[in-house]
Design a protein around this motif. Structure first.
Motif, mmCIF file in Angstrom:
data_model
loop_
_atom_site.group_PDB
_atom_site.id
_atom_site.type_symbol
_atom_site.label_atom_id
_atom_site.label_comp_id
_atom_site.label_asym_id
_atom_site.label_seq_id
_atom_site.Cartn_x
_atom_site.Cartn_y
_atom_site.Cartn_z
ATOM 1 N N SER A 183 106.409 -41.045 -41.969
ATOM 2 C CA SER A 183 107.713 -40.970 -41.315
ATOM 3 C C SER A 183 108.076 -39.520 -41.051
ATOM 4 O O SER A 183 107.960 -38.669 -41.932
ATOM 5 C CB SER A 183 108.801 -41.595 -42.192
ATOM 6 N N ILE A 184 108.505 -39.274 -39.833
ATOM 7 C CA ILE A 184 109.095 -37.994 -39.459
ATOM 8 C C ILE A 184 110.586 -38.285 -39.361
ATOM 9 O O ILE A 184 110.999 -39.147 -38.580
ATOM 10 C CB ILE A 184 108.544 -37.491 -38.116
ATOM 11 N N THR A 185 111.380 -37.621 -40.189
ATOM 12 C CA THR A 185 112.805 -37.962 -40.260
ATOM 13 C C THR A 185 113.660 -36.858 -39.658
ATOM 14 O O THR A 185 113.333 -35.674 -39.739
ATOM 15 C CB THR A 185 113.233 -38.220 -41.710
ATOM 16 N N MET A 210 117.758 -49.959 -51.612
ATOM 17 C CA MET A 210 117.210 -49.325 -50.415
ATOM 18 C C MET A 210 115.715 -49.592 -50.296
ATOM 19 O O MET A 210 114.998 -49.647 -51.296
ATOM 20 C CB MET A 210 117.440 -47.806 -50.460
ATOM 21 N N PHE A 211 115.252 -49.709 -49.076
ATOM 22 C CA PHE A 211 113.845 -49.966 -48.780
ATOM 23 C C PHE A 211 112.978 -48.754 -49.135
ATOM 24 O O PHE A 211 113.344 -47.611 -48.885
ATOM 25 C CB PHE A 211 113.682 -50.301 -47.299
ATOM 26 N N ALA A 212 111.812 -49.032 -49.693
ATOM 27 C CA ALA A 212 110.745 -48.048 -49.949
ATOM 28 C C ALA A 212 111.297 -46.764 -50.543
ATOM 29 O O ALA A 212 111.985 -46.789 -51.556
ATOM 30 C CB ALA A 212 109.943 -47.807 -48.671
ATOM 31 N N ASP A 213 111.020 -45.632 -49.909
ATOM 32 C CA ASP A 213 111.451 -44.326 -50.427
ATOM 33 C C ASP A 213 112.679 -43.790 -49.694
ATOM 34 O O ASP A 213 112.927 -42.596 -49.677
ATOM 35 C CB ASP A 213 110.300 -43.310 -50.337
ATOM 36 N N GLN A 244 105.541 -37.909 -52.855
ATOM 37 C CA GLN A 244 105.359 -36.588 -52.256
ATOM 38 C C GLN A 244 106.032 -36.571 -50.908
ATOM 39 O O GLN A 244 106.031 -37.572 -50.188
ATOM 40 C CB GLN A 244 103.869 -36.289 -52.071
ATOM 41 N N ARG A 245 106.606 -35.418 -50.543
ATOM 42 C CA ARG A 245 107.201 -35.289 -49.228
ATOM 43 C C ARG A 245 107.357 -33.815 -48.897
ATOM 44 O O ARG A 245 107.333 -32.963 -49.779
ATOM 45 C CB ARG A 245 108.542 -35.996 -49.132
ATOM 46 N N THR A 246 107.540 -33.530 -47.622
ATOM 47 C CA THR A 246 107.816 -32.188 -47.152
ATOM 48 C C THR A 246 109.183 -32.222 -46.505
ATOM 49 O O THR A 246 109.370 -32.872 -45.480
ATOM 50 C CB THR A 246 106.757 -31.740 -46.118
ATOM 51 N N VAL A 262 109.066 -34.749 -43.498
ATOM 52 C CA VAL A 262 107.908 -35.595 -43.204
ATOM 53 C C VAL A 262 107.514 -36.292 -44.500
ATOM 54 O O VAL A 262 107.370 -35.651 -45.543
ATOM 55 C CB VAL A 262 106.734 -34.756 -42.659
ATOM 56 N N TYR A 263 107.333 -37.597 -44.435
ATOM 57 C CA TYR A 263 107.083 -38.436 -45.611
ATOM 58 C C TYR A 263 105.801 -39.226 -45.369
ATOM 59 O O TYR A 263 105.763 -40.085 -44.495
ATOM 60 C CB TYR A 263 108.279 -39.362 -45.850
ATOM 61 N N THR A 264 104.755 -38.907 -46.151
ATOM 62 C CA THR A 264 103.444 -39.510 -45.896
ATOM 63 C C THR A 264 102.783 -40.089 -47.137
ATOM 64 O O THR A 264 101.630 -40.521 -47.071
ATOM 65 C CB THR A 264 102.478 -38.463 -45.287
#
Length: 138
Positions: free
Chosen positions: A59-61, A94-97, A133-135, A45-47
């Motif tokens: 984003s939920i990946t 690559m786009f964003a993160d 930050q990401r999980t 999960v990337y917020t």
């Protein structure tokens, strides 16, 4: 909006739609593939509010394993689908993160034994120097 960069496939959750329903719909729209034929697992999960300069998104990946011989076809708002080796990602804009997301995938693939060696890429670091930050679920 087209940024002219590579990106992982994705989309937005519609009103009255679950993330899981959006996943099924977006995979069909972007690749022409049915999730009934694919193995899917949560990646992370990337917020981080800094991850997309246009707006704050979450984003939920997921990881999708596409069987050999199955070819995704670009549809909807995807210009094209290009299957890229993790070893080649570092050379792409690559786009964003999305490089951070692919790094988390690479770590997950390494821990599962899906890749023979560590294939980390150089992540985009925001201008404040603090990594996104990401999980990640590994």
């Amino acid at each position: 909006k087209d940024t002219g960069q590579h990106a992982t496939c994705g989309g937005f959750v519609e009103v009255d739609e679950s993330a899981e329903q959006a996943l099924v719909r977006e995979v069909q729209e972007e690749t022409g593939l049915s999730l009934a034929d694919l193995t899917v697992e949560l990646l992370g999960v990337y917020t981080d509010p800094r991850r997309d300069a246009r707006r704050h998104t979450a984003s939920i990946t997921y990881i999708m394993r596409i069987p050999a011989g199955v070819k995704p076809v670009a549809g909807d708002d995807a210009k094209a689908i290009e299957l890229v080796s993790l070893y080649d990602v570092d050379s792409l804009s690559m786009f964003a993160d999305h490089k951070s997301i692919l790094n988390d995938y690479a770590a997950s693939a390494l821990s599962r034994g899906d890749v023979a060696k560590d294939v980390r890429v150089t992540e985009l670091v925001p201008s404040d120097g603090v990594p996104f930050q990401r999980t990640a679920c590994t």
